[in-house]
Design an enzyme around this catalytic site. Sequence first.
Site, mmCIF file in Angstrom:
data_model
loop_
_atom_site.group_PDB
_atom_site.id
_atom_site.type_symbol
_atom_site.label_atom_id
_atom_site.label_comp_id
_atom_site.label_asym_id
_atom_site.label_seq_id
_atom_site.Cartn_x
_atom_site.Cartn_y
_atom_site.Cartn_z
ATOM 1 N N SER A 682 9.167 5.994 4.971
ATOM 2 C CA SER A 682 10.586 5.702 4.373
ATOM 3 C C SER A 682 11.603 5.498 5.484
ATOM 4 O O SER A 682 11.362 4.649 6.399
ATOM 5 C CB SER A 682 10.836 6.687 3.325
ATOM 6 O OG SER A 682 12.066 6.209 2.572
ATOM 7 N N ASP A 755 6.718 -0.778 -4.741
ATOM 8 C CA ASP A 755 7.927 0.375 -4.087
ATOM 9 C C ASP A 755 9.097 0.292 -5.097
ATOM 10 O O ASP A 755 9.398 -0.731 -5.437
ATOM 11 C CB ASP A 755 7.921 -0.301 -2.845
ATOM 12 C CG ASP A 755 8.861 1.020 -1.958
ATOM 13 O OD1 ASP A 755 9.613 1.932 -2.695
ATOM 14 O OD2 ASP A 755 8.741 1.394 -0.841
ATOM 15 N N HIS A 789 6.514 4.023 -3.808
ATOM 16 C CA HIS A 789 7.103 4.418 -2.657
ATOM 17 C C HIS A 789 6.077 5.628 -1.994
ATOM 18 O O HIS A 789 5.919 5.650 -1.007
ATOM 19 C CB HIS A 789 8.502 4.947 -2.615
ATOM 20 C CG HIS A 789 9.349 5.365 -1.458
ATOM 21 N ND1 HIS A 789 9.471 4.133 -0.517
ATOM 22 C CD2 HIS A 789 9.719 6.337 -0.948
ATOM 23 C CE1 HIS A 789 9.908 4.596 0.490
ATOM 24 N NE2 HIS A 789 10.082 6.052 0.332
#
Length: 821
Positions: A682, A755, A789
């Site tokens: 991330s 995601d 994610h």
Amino acid sequence: MRNRLLGVALPALVLAAAVPALMLPVVAMAQDAAPTYQQPPAPIAQILDAKPNPGVSVSPDRKTLLLTDRSNLPSIAELSEPMLRLAGYRINPRNNGPANSRVSWLTGLSFQSIGGGAARSVSGLPANARLTNAAWAPDGKTVAFLVNVPNGLELWVADVAQAKARKLNGPMVNAASGSGFSWLPDSSGLLVLAVPTGRGVAPNVDHPPEGPIITETGGQAAPVRTYQDLLSNAGDEALFNHYFTSQPTVVTLNGRARTVGQPGVILGLSTSPDGRYLLQTRVKKPYSYVVPARLFPTDVVVTDLNGREVHRVADLPLRDNVPTPFDAVAPGPRSVQWRADADATLVWAEAQDGGDPRNAAEVRDRVFMLRAPFNDRPQVLLDLKERYAGTTWGRDDVAIVDSRWFNTRHETRTLVDPSNPGQGRVLVDRNYQDRYNDPGSVMTEPNARGRSVMRFNADGSKVFVEGNGATREGQYPFLDLMDLKTGQSERLWRSAQGEYETVVGVLDENGRKLVTYRESRTDPANLRVRDLDGGVTALTAFPDPAPQLAGVSRELITYTRDDGVELSGTLYLPAGYDKGRDGPLPLLMWAYPAEFTDAAVAGQVVDTDNRFVRPGGSSHLFLLTQGYAILDNPTMPIIGRDGAEPNDTYIEQLSASAKAAVDAVVALGVADRERIAVGGHSYGAFMTANLLAHTDLFKTGIARSGAYNRTLTPFGFQAEQRSYWEATDTYNAMSPFTYANKVNEPILLIHGEEDDNSGTFPVQTERFYAALKGNGATARYVVLPLEAHGYRARESVGHTLYEMGAWLDRWMKPAATTGQE
């Protein structure tokens, strides 16, 4: 249409590479036409497949433990169940609950007496049951939960005394927007959001469009963050209506079900503590294609138990014009809740600055109270100079109101007397990022109605306070008693040196008998009863989930950045490593930057030597089993000094922190400069790409699920509050996409195909890879089908770890292994 059922067909794993021929090692990674999932090397696969230890919850009456058996990583087949993305939610249309990528199923339940004895498995569950949302009744005698069945989610309960489960007669539960149920205050039954009887099949939206999709601005600024999974057409709206419409229903423990009022798109439903009223948050049209459902036009109303409206708290319009600074809020009532320690009193906050922190205002937020029967004018509980962040309720003369201001990282906790509202006494005034000086928080417990309230001592003059106890030497949780008159605290207990022990519950009125979780460097976390006057009784004996890593060494190292900021990281070395014998190792730095307003706070160091650490999921720490050293979480503070924005010097500070970390591990002799990699997930992936673009410190990088082009998140990201048009140079300078032609080290890019994190759309990696490829960089791009994610499926997790290990082997292991430096 975009929201056709996703995941019906399993797409192939995408692997892509752009590697100049002269740079290819002799042993290259496989580039099959139809890639398949790969297993990570031993012992990683064995650890991934080990049964996880159960979860634990203490009953409200502090007499019983609920042990919940947890499923292991789900299979990719489970994730391939149909999924709809609607108005910020992801749901499974088969059972009207959250998508499988967002739920961790339970597989069994057990009860264990805190007084001692063996755990009792709950009988009566369906074979191969998958459960979720287990919740204690206020009286501690029953646990409710949902059971996944082919056509929905059933409501079940388990009786503590008999350790037996049974299904409650009634409708299927609609858990699309939350847990789908809550206990009635008297424990006689549950308030359920039910799938409406006779709802019928979902609307058919798989047909040619009837016209274009048109949206239009009204000439006023309406900035919005980069949201995921929004509605995009009339078909989406029809599906949203179908799956999110619920019928409020009361289901009693004796199996009777009674509908309450009319169905609707209900995103919030709760009973008043006295059980006489319902607080409902009902979304209404017109829907929006630019913000999620929580910002749609909304009615916040109080009804009686027959569904008749008795008070309208708010009629909120579409909120698609909230300013982008993080301290901004929508005008009107927000955070509407029941006061936990009163029969039926509403509490909410309203901005007094129009919701825009850029407007000058002495009072930012005003907190209101309104008692049943809701006929009087609301009382002002407190005026705040910051944004309202919640209230800890105690009793009629005691409550603590929390307020925060993101821009300064400041918080204030104010003691108030709800029976004499309008003023208060400040208890805490601090930088909430300051871990060393965190005084802890008032301990709460469920009262007889199941509402969370302060835990008082025997005479009611003091409250229990629990804290993390962060020090340079480590975190040592504590339990205090705070005098409400003076604000002074008395230390009752603190975790012992070399141990990490947290308080789960206080069993007596004076804080002498505690239920705790205790772990150490070598002992996994287990529950115990700690009598401060008479010893310890073990309650559980959970084993080490990954004994293969027991021999790994761990050490906190500290070092200093060129500008004087103190930094730290946890250095892990493989089991059996001897520096004198083995010399420097290939090393991976795995990090995640953080923004601060105070350099002293940014430099705080907390050792983890008293913690039991084992990796799970797709953790980079698994690479310790493959001969790599790891510097975990080397601090990468981005500091805004003297009112300056931190990100205006992001690249300079990031590079300086990375250089200091490299210098530190090289000076220790555990790594050499030619075999150090950097990686992150991330915002850590964003960091990785920037470090490869702007420094030559690293041999290679691994970037998972990142964002690389900040023009695609133009109304703020992470801790950046300014828009692209307010800080164009900063946005461009921070975007590694801008400098793709400067990335001259190999980079592994991994991204979940679905995601769901705001800002990290898969297109971020797709376009960054294209930019790298177009500029002749060395890159590998892996797309994980059906993953969000965070990666959930066993196949995806295993393949991610395979990719990471193989990539580092390719670029970091000596020539004897790869055939080439």
